[in-house]
Design a protein around this motif. Structure first.
Motif, PDB file in Angstrom:
ATOM      1  N   ASP A   1       9.350  -7.177  -8.213  1.00 23.59           N
ATOM      2  CA  ASP A   1       8.849  -6.656  -6.942  1.00 23.59           C
ATOM      3  C   ASP A   1       9.223  -5.193  -6.753  1.00 23.59           C
ATOM      4  O   ASP A   1       8.502  -4.436  -6.098  1.00 23.59           O
ATOM      5  N   VAL A   2      10.359  -4.782  -7.338  1.00 22.90           N
ATOM      6  CA  VAL A   2      10.761  -3.371  -7.244  1.00 22.90           C
ATOM      7  C   VAL A   2       9.854  -2.500  -8.101  1.00 22.90           C
ATOM      8  O   VAL A   2       9.464  -1.393  -7.714  1.00 22.90           O
ATOM      9  N   VAL A   3       9.488  -3.006  -9.286  1.00 21.00           N
ATOM     10  CA  VAL A   3       8.615  -2.246 -10.173  1.00 21.00           C
ATOM     11  C   VAL A   3       7.232  -2.069  -9.565  1.00 21.00           C
ATOM     12  O   VAL A   3       6.618  -0.999  -9.658  1.00 21.00           O
ATOM     13  N   SER A   4       6.716  -3.112  -8.930  1.00 21.51           N
ATOM     14  CA  SER A   4       5.360  -3.049  -8.372  1.00 21.51           C
ATOM     15  C   SER A   4       5.293  -2.359  -7.021  1.00 21.51           C
ATOM     16  O   SER A   4       4.195  -2.082  -6.527  1.00 21.51           O
ATOM     17  N   GLU A   5       6.426  -2.059  -6.404  1.00 22.20           N
ATOM     18  CA  GLU A   5       6.429  -1.421  -5.089  1.00 22.20           C
ATOM     19  C   GLU A   5       5.964   0.029  -5.186  1.00 22.20           C
ATOM     20  O   GLU A   5       6.410   0.783  -6.052  1.00 22.20           O
ATOM     21  N   VAL A   6       5.077   0.420  -4.298  1.00 18.64           N
ATOM     22  CA  VAL A   6       4.570   1.797  -4.253  1.00 18.64           C
ATOM     23  C   VAL A   6       5.493   2.605  -3.351  1.00 18.64           C
ATOM     24  O   VAL A   6       5.579   2.364  -2.135  1.00 18.64           O
ATOM     25  N   THR A   7       6.194   3.570  -3.923  1.00 18.11           N
ATOM     26  CA  THR A   7       7.161   4.369  -3.157  1.00 18.11           C
ATOM     27  C   THR A   7       6.725   5.816  -2.983  1.00 18.11           C
ATOM     28  O   THR A   7       7.409   6.589  -2.329  1.00 18.11           O
TER      29      THR A   7
END
Length: 254
Positions: free
Chosen positions: A218-224
């Motif tokens: 979920d951290v990898v796929s999160e758009v920041t």
């Protein structure tokens, strides 16, 4: 479909999918630096001479066998390869050998080398290799069988799983829009084996369990990052609540 001949000097996808390693590690592992300028203000920065041409065989670029084949200041004849634009053989496919002592036998694809149009068939097209021979200790060594590469263009043929006979094939699209391999002899679909997803870390992506040091999915796929039409300085000022009240000096361009 094929394109014109080109010299093989790149790494590309040299069977690294199974090893699951990033490009930066592979480039660092195979790098050979012949000369680098000393550090200091009087020297030109980042002046370095690196080896550009390597010999690629069946050994992966990050292994010790690859380093032995490409020792410093060694040169080998150039290898010219006609690249296949659309690769059609995968690990786990059943193929029939068309040349050599194992002609007519069928086996499973064990490993692929796309940049050389090679595959290894498990247990077939082997040669004996001597390991550990030592004349001083009067030891003859141990002989093992080692698979030799086969050209996918002339040495093997894909097997139709409906009748286990060699066949020519082509890529087509189904009504759902999926791209599949179809036997030209029977018209049946030749499925892509599930072992394509297999890597050194997992048998399939769905069965992989996250490890403690892994970055969470979920951290990898999160758009920041949200793109904006502003500079880095303007972005910082906006986050810190700083307003620009300076009047820029007039300038003229001719």
């Amino acid at each position: 479909m094929k394109i014109t001949l080109t010299q093989l000097t790149r790494i590309g996808k040299w069977s690294k999918q199974y090893a699951n390693l990033p490009d930066r590690y592979i480039n660092r592992a195979m790098e050979q630096v012949y000369w680098k300028n000393p550090k200091g203000p009087q020297y030109k920065p980042n002046a370095v001479i690196k080896r550009k041409e390597f010999y690629f065989g069946v050994h992966r670029p990050w292994t010790m066998e690859f380093k032995n084949e490409n020792q410093p200041n060694t040169r080998r004849p150039k290898v010219f390869v006609e690249p296949i634009l659309e690769w059609s053989y995968f690990r786990g496919d059943r193929v029939e050998i068309l040349v050599g002592k194992d002609k007519g036998k069928q086996g499973i694809v064990k490993q692929i080398f796309e940049e050389r149009n090679w595959i290894l068939v498990d247990g077939l097209n082997c040669k004996l290799k001597n390991l550990g021979k030592d004349t001083k200790k009067d030891f003859d060594g141990v002989y093992i069988q080692e698979e030799q590469p086969l050209l996918v263009t002339t040495d093997v043929a894909l097997v139709d799983p409906s009748d286990f006979q060699a066949t020519e094939f082509e890529w087509r699209f189904t009504e759902e829009g999926n791209k599949v391999r179809v036997s030209l002899r029977t018209g049946r679909i030749i499925p892509i084996p599930g072992s394509v997803e297999e890597t050194i870390d997992y048998k399939s992506k769905g069965t992989y369990k996250e490890q403690p040091k892994d970055t969470k999915a979920d951290v990898v796929s999160e758009v920041t990052f949200q793109p904006k039409l502003c500079t880095f300085e303007m972005d910082i000022m906006e986050d810190m609540g700083i307003k620009e009240d300076r009047v820029p000096v007039k300038s003229y361009w001719y």
